[in-house]
Design an enzyme around this catalytic site. Structure first.
Site, short mmCIF file in Angstrom:
data_model
loop_
_atom_site.label_atom_id
_atom_site.label_comp_id
_atom_site.label_asym_id
_atom_site.label_seq_id
_atom_site.Cartn_x
_atom_site.Cartn_y
_atom_site.Cartn_z
N VAL A 24 0.47 -0.98 0.02
CA VAL A 24 -0.40 0.26 0.17
C VAL A 24 0.78 1.67 -0.56
O VAL A 24 0.83 1.95 -1.09
CB VAL A 24 -0.69 0.10 1.15
CG1 VAL A 24 -2.28 1.90 1.45
CG2 VAL A 24 -1.88 -1.65 0.74
N GLU A 80 10.22 -5.22 -6.13
CA GLU A 80 9.24 -6.70 -5.08
C GLU A 80 9.75 -7.92 -4.95
O GLU A 80 9.53 -8.72 -6.68
CB GLU A 80 7.58 -6.67 -5.50
CG GLU A 80 6.49 -7.01 -5.21
CD GLU A 80 6.86 -7.20 -3.73
OE1 GLU A 80 7.54 -8.41 -2.94
OE2 GLU A 80 6.24 -6.51 -2.96
N ARG A 138 5.44 -3.42 8.84
CA ARG A 138 5.62 -2.61 10.31
C ARG A 138 5.58 -3.71 10.97
O ARG A 138 5.05 -5.00 10.26
CB ARG A 138 4.24 -1.96 10.03
CG ARG A 138 4.12 -0.29 8.71
CD ARG A 138 2.79 0.30 8.75
NE ARG A 138 3.55 0.81 10.42
CZ ARG A 138 4.23 2.22 10.39
NH1 ARG A 138 4.30 2.99 8.81
NH2 ARG A 138 4.09 3.13 11.23
N HIS A 185 -29.19 6.20 -10.99
CA HIS A 185 -29.14 6.44 -12.31
C HIS A 185 -28.25 7.57 -12.99
O HIS A 185 -29.26 8.36 -12.68
CB HIS A 185 -29.90 5.72 -13.05
CG HIS A 185 -29.18 5.77 -14.74
ND1 HIS A 185 -28.30 4.52 -14.87
CD2 HIS A 185 -29.23 6.74 -15.09
CE1 HIS A 185 -28.10 5.31 -16.34
NE2 HIS A 185 -28.87 5.97 -16.43
#
Length: 475
Positions: free
Chosen positions: A193, A213, A282, A454
């Protein structure tokens, strides 16, 4: 003489201040301890989320998105905007203002609910006649005591071994939010994220961004079909994403940062950048908490061990949010904080981990709740799937953003919704409908039969639900 309270909350982030407020609303005398400081040294409650996470990152994402639209999309609307420039200092100042407004709002709410706020670091001294003694180390040192203690001390950015954060060239989420100028070349390690959001901010402002990554798949926690759609969109925008890499030596110098790595083909690569953001997860924050003083149990990762109700191994001591098991999400911490306060009051606090939504605030946004298609396959669950592209949605066309889709997964027999996955405009808002539906055990047919306005993006939810049974109204 130690001040006596009914409940002490250590930590003023989303889990902590929400727990403190709810406990006060239930009639308890409550203290909340928080050590975050603003630039002037004053209190800045709100934790990582408010100070160096959710709130400031969304402010920068919004500013950079305006800049991107002015440069690349206004012309489609007949708006001429030449020589558009970004004042980075002003952008950061606005971000800081947004953060301070949230800090001040939390202080106001604590005061309004008669929560005693202590600015400083809270740590256990030991057990006492009144429960547990907590030392508050701030401008002055004082001692407070309570029979019930809620720990909500949050988390810290995980550093790469041998590459400490200096917040100048090697950045955590904190430093990534305070860059004073747009780097020419920016490297990120980790495509989670934080990596994607910060990469998006600085890419829009002109940085050449490469994301490294280690995993062979992109956004492994996301439904595979949705992740592929998102990766395609990011690639089109100019984000370079390399998967399956093995990071080697990192050299930090005055000139910038050099990352040596092996790519997925086994080739050695040397990548030079002005700045490096490390976003590899984390770790629970128990720094200075002194858990040894009371025998508080931690697990092998340093997180506080709790049961399903957030109880620790000690009577009267609870823990919530990032410092315990489960997803490190602000809204998860809030839910646990409320639940614990209610359990202390003898009520039945409730947290449903199966209906906690996840959101990545990139463009396109990515949001999901429930299980992915690959999880259902692995668990041997018989399911039905339905998708609907925003390309066929009238409101998305009018917005000028038709990227992505909505995907519904439902039980093959009962039609109960098992997961909803969205990549596209306003996914962060649309996912709430799915959360409500799943909380009430709704079927995909229930969503398909509900009247949606809509034109609206929410019609894509209805159409995807219809598609579960191979039906459609607009496509």
């Amino acid at each position: 003489m130690s001040k006596q309270f009914d409940v002490i909350v250590i930590g003023g982030g989303p889990g902590g201040y929400i727990a403190a407020i709810r406990a006060a609303q239930l009639g308890f005398q409550v203290a909340c301890i928080d050590e975050w400081k603003n630039a002037a040294g004053g209190p800045a409650p709100g934790g990582t989320c408010t100070n160096v996470g959710c709130i400031p990152s969304k402010a920068l994402l919004q500013s950079s998105e305006h800049f991107d639209h002015a440069n690349h999309h206004f012309a489609d609307h007949g708006i001429s905007a030449k020589d558009v420039k970004m004042d980075v200092a002003k952008m950061l100042a606005r971000k800081d203002t947004v953060v301070k407004q949230n800090n001040d709002g939390i202080l106001y709410l604590l005061k309004k609910n008669k929560v005693s706020f202590f600015h400083g670091r809270g740590s256990f001294v030991g057990q006492a006649e009144g429960g547990y003694e907590i030392k508050v180390a701030g401008k002055t040192e004082e001692s407070i005591t309570a029979k019930q203690v809620i720990i909500a001390t949050g988390s810290n950015a995980r550093a790469l071994p041998g590459t400490p954060f200096d917040e100048v060239n090697v950045l955590s989420n904190d430093g990534a939010l305070r860059l004073g100028a747009v780097p020419k070349k920016l490297t990120l390690i980790g495509s989670g994220v934080i990596g994607l959001e910060m990469g998006s901010v600085w890419r829009r402002l002109g940085a050449e961004v490469t994301i490294l990554e280690g995993l062979p798949t992109f956004l492994g926690a996301v439904d595979e079909q949705i992740a592929k759609e998102a990766k395609k969109a990011f690639h089109k925008q100019g984000l370079k994403i390399e998967l399956g890499v093995k990071v080697g030596e990192i050299v930090n110098s005055k000139k910038g940062v050099t990352v040596n790595y092996t790519n997925a083909k086994g080739e050695a690569v040397v990548l030079d950048a002005d700045k490096l953001i490390i976003s590899i997860g984390r770790v629970a924050n128990t720094i200075g908490l002194n858990p040894e003083a009371i025998g508080l149990q931690l697990d092998e990762r340093g997180a506080i061990v709790v049961d399903g109700d957030c109880k620790t191994n000690l009577a009267g001591v609870w823990a919530v949010g990032d410092v315990v098991r489960g997803p490190m999400l602000a809204h998860k911490a809030e839910e646990e904080g409320v639940a614990v306060a209610e359990r202390i009051a003898g009520q039945h606090g409730h947290v449903n981990f199966n209906t906690i939504p996840w959101v990545i605030y990139t463009s396109p946004e990515i949001a999901w709740v429930g299980r992915t298609e690959q999880q259902l396959k692995a668990d041997g669950v018989a399911y039905k799937a339905g998708t609907f592209p925003f390309l066929a949605n009238g409101r998305a066309r009018a917005l000028g953003d038709t990227t992505g889709m909505v995907k519904f997964l439902a039980d093959a027999t009962t039609d109960e919704i098992l997961g909803v996955h969205i990549v596209g405009p306003m996914a962060s808002e649309l996912i709430a409908e799915a959360v409500v539906a799943m909380e009430f055990k709704a079927s995909s047919e229930d969503i398909a039969r509900i009247c949606h306005a809509h034109p609206s993006l929410s019609e894509a939810m209805k159409e995807a639900a219809l598609a579960v049974d191979k039906r459609t109204l607009n496509f």
